[in-house]
Scaffold this motif. Structure first.
Motif, PDB file in Angstrom:
ATOM      1  N   SER A 144     -10.258  51.187  -1.883  1.00 53.04           N
ATOM      2  CA  SER A 144     -10.023  51.678  -0.528  1.00 53.04           C
ATOM      3  C   SER A 144     -10.604  53.075  -0.332  1.00 53.04           C
ATOM      4  O   SER A 144     -11.339  53.329   0.617  1.00 53.04           O
ATOM      5  CB  SER A 144      -8.523  51.689  -0.228  1.00 53.04           C
ATOM      6  OG  SER A 144      -8.269  52.156   1.062  1.00 53.04           O
ATOM      7  N   ALA A 177      -3.349  49.940 -10.308  1.00 52.12           N
ATOM      8  CA  ALA A 177      -2.658  51.117 -10.855  1.00 52.12           C
ATOM      9  C   ALA A 177      -1.886  50.760 -12.113  1.00 52.12           C
ATOM     10  O   ALA A 177      -1.870  51.531 -13.087  1.00 52.12           O
ATOM     11  CB  ALA A 177      -1.712  51.698  -9.800  1.00 52.12           C
ATOM     12  N   SER A 235      -7.821  54.684  -4.774  1.00 49.20           N
ATOM     13  CA  SER A 235      -6.687  53.906  -4.272  1.00 49.20           C
ATOM     14  C   SER A 235      -7.221  52.524  -3.952  1.00 49.20           C
ATOM     15  O   SER A 235      -8.348  52.372  -3.478  1.00 49.20           O
ATOM     16  CB  SER A 235      -6.073  54.548  -3.028  1.00 49.20           C
ATOM     17  OG  SER A 235      -7.012  54.634  -1.982  1.00 49.20           O
TER      18      SER A 235
END
Length: 363
Positions: A144, A177, A235
């Protein structure tokens, strides 16, 4: 000079000095006020707000208005007189400048962030509406954003499709993540990606992108002040392919808060009959891909703007209900919603005229 005259002159001069100070001395505040409200079923600046092609659509009636808040710009500095007037004005709200523009954020940075949030809210609105209609949507995990100066800068790019991390397939943004933080800072992590340009070309040609490449990035220690963990400086988000084209045309609006009303507008255009039964309904709320409705800022200004425009009912995120109910404009009914299903159920009650059991906001 007589003492009375001298006293009056001194008082006058002091009053003038105070007024000058109030006009010319800036204070660290910004102002929020009711902004425009737009019917997602109608037109804006001569164009339909929602344009759908490649799929049968149906006529609509009534209103499903999204609402906005007008704020002073990041560079504008209120003076004391303006701040006091704003505090006294019923429909406005004066807040610390840092509330709207934290960490010295510039006007350009704030505008860019709001534009990105607005774009993401449109995508989630489309997904939520189509899922509600059991229309298949193809989704995948993407990069992103890439943090400037991070290990990922120049190695990964916004829009790259993340297929796997260290050989483990990625299905949700949270997987990225989780897999990266299994490493210690300073260790290498391998991303298997489809480059953004390859993905875009494949979508344009209506084919599935197959060319992947491995990108190795050395992790570093997070610098967010929290628990130390390995990061690469990206992200992850989600991108989608829709089975037909849905365009949302609305300029000069930012932020994620129109998501719910866009989703309802799309749903209405893709289903027979009128979702509102011809009634004037406004509302607000973020929405995610699963149709969950989230809270927004400036709820008090949005209800005022909606009522001024003529709304009778206001779809209100559950987490905003208490604040909205403290000062509800006369003639406006606040309807509490947590999901798109809640909103559709409430609209069904409005169409039938059975409003006694509407889940209303209370203070």
């Amino acid at each position: 000079m007589p003492r009375r005259t001298a006293t009056m002159l001194a008082s006058t001069l002091m009053l003038i000095a105070l007024l000058c100070a109030g006009v010319f001395i800036p204070v660290p505040y910004a102002e929020m006020s009711p902004g425009p409200t737009v019917n997602t079923l109608g037109e804006h600046d001569g164009e339909p707000v929602l344009q759908i092609s490649g799929r049968r659509t149906y006529g609509t009636s009534g209103h499903l208005n999204m609402t906005t808040v007008r704020v002073t710009s990041a560079d504008y500095r209120m003076n004391l007189v303006e701040a006091v007037y704003g505090w006294l004005a019923h429909d406005n709200k004066v807040v610390p400048h840092d509330t709207l523009y934290p960490d010295g954020k510039t006007e350009e940075e704030s505008t860019q962030e709001n534009a990105e949030e607005f774009s993401q809210s449109q995508e989630s609105a489309k997904v939520a509406a189509l899922k509600e209609l059991d229309i298949p949507v193809t989704s995948w995990v993407i990069v992103s954003t890439v943090v400037k100066g991070s290990p990922a800068e120049g190695r990964l790019h916004a829009g790259d499709v993340i297929k796997a991390v260290d050989g483990t397939a990625v299905k949700e943004p949270a997987d990225v993540a989780e897999l990266v933080t299994k490493h210690e800072p300073g260790q290498d992590v391998v991303f298997t990606i489809v480059p953004a340009k390859e993905q875009a070309a494949a979508e344009k040609a209506k084919r599935t992108a197959t060319r992947t490449q491995d990108v190795t990035i050395t992790t570093k220690t997070s610098d967010d002040g929290g628990e130390k963990r390995a990061v690469v400086g990206i992200s992850a988000g989600t991108d989608h392919t829709f089975p037909f084209t849905i365009d949302i045309k609305l300029a000069d609006v930012g932020g994620p808060s129109a998501g719910l009303m866009f989703a309802l507008g799309i749903y209405d255009k893709l289903t027979p009959g009128s979702l509102t039964g011809g009634k004037f309904v406004a509302g607000t709320g973020t929405i995610d891909d699963e149709g969950r409705v989230g809270p927004i800022g400036g709820i008090e200004m949005k209800t005022v703007g909606a009522r001024d425009k003529g709304a009778e009912y206001f779809l209100t995120p559950a987490d905003n209900c208490a604040a909205a109910a403290k000062d509800t404009p006369e003639g406006l009914t606040l309807v509490k919603v947590k999901t798109i299903d809640d909103a559709l159920g409430a609209l069904a009650d409005l169409r039938s005229g059975d409003t006694a059991d509407l889940p209303k906001c209370t203070g």
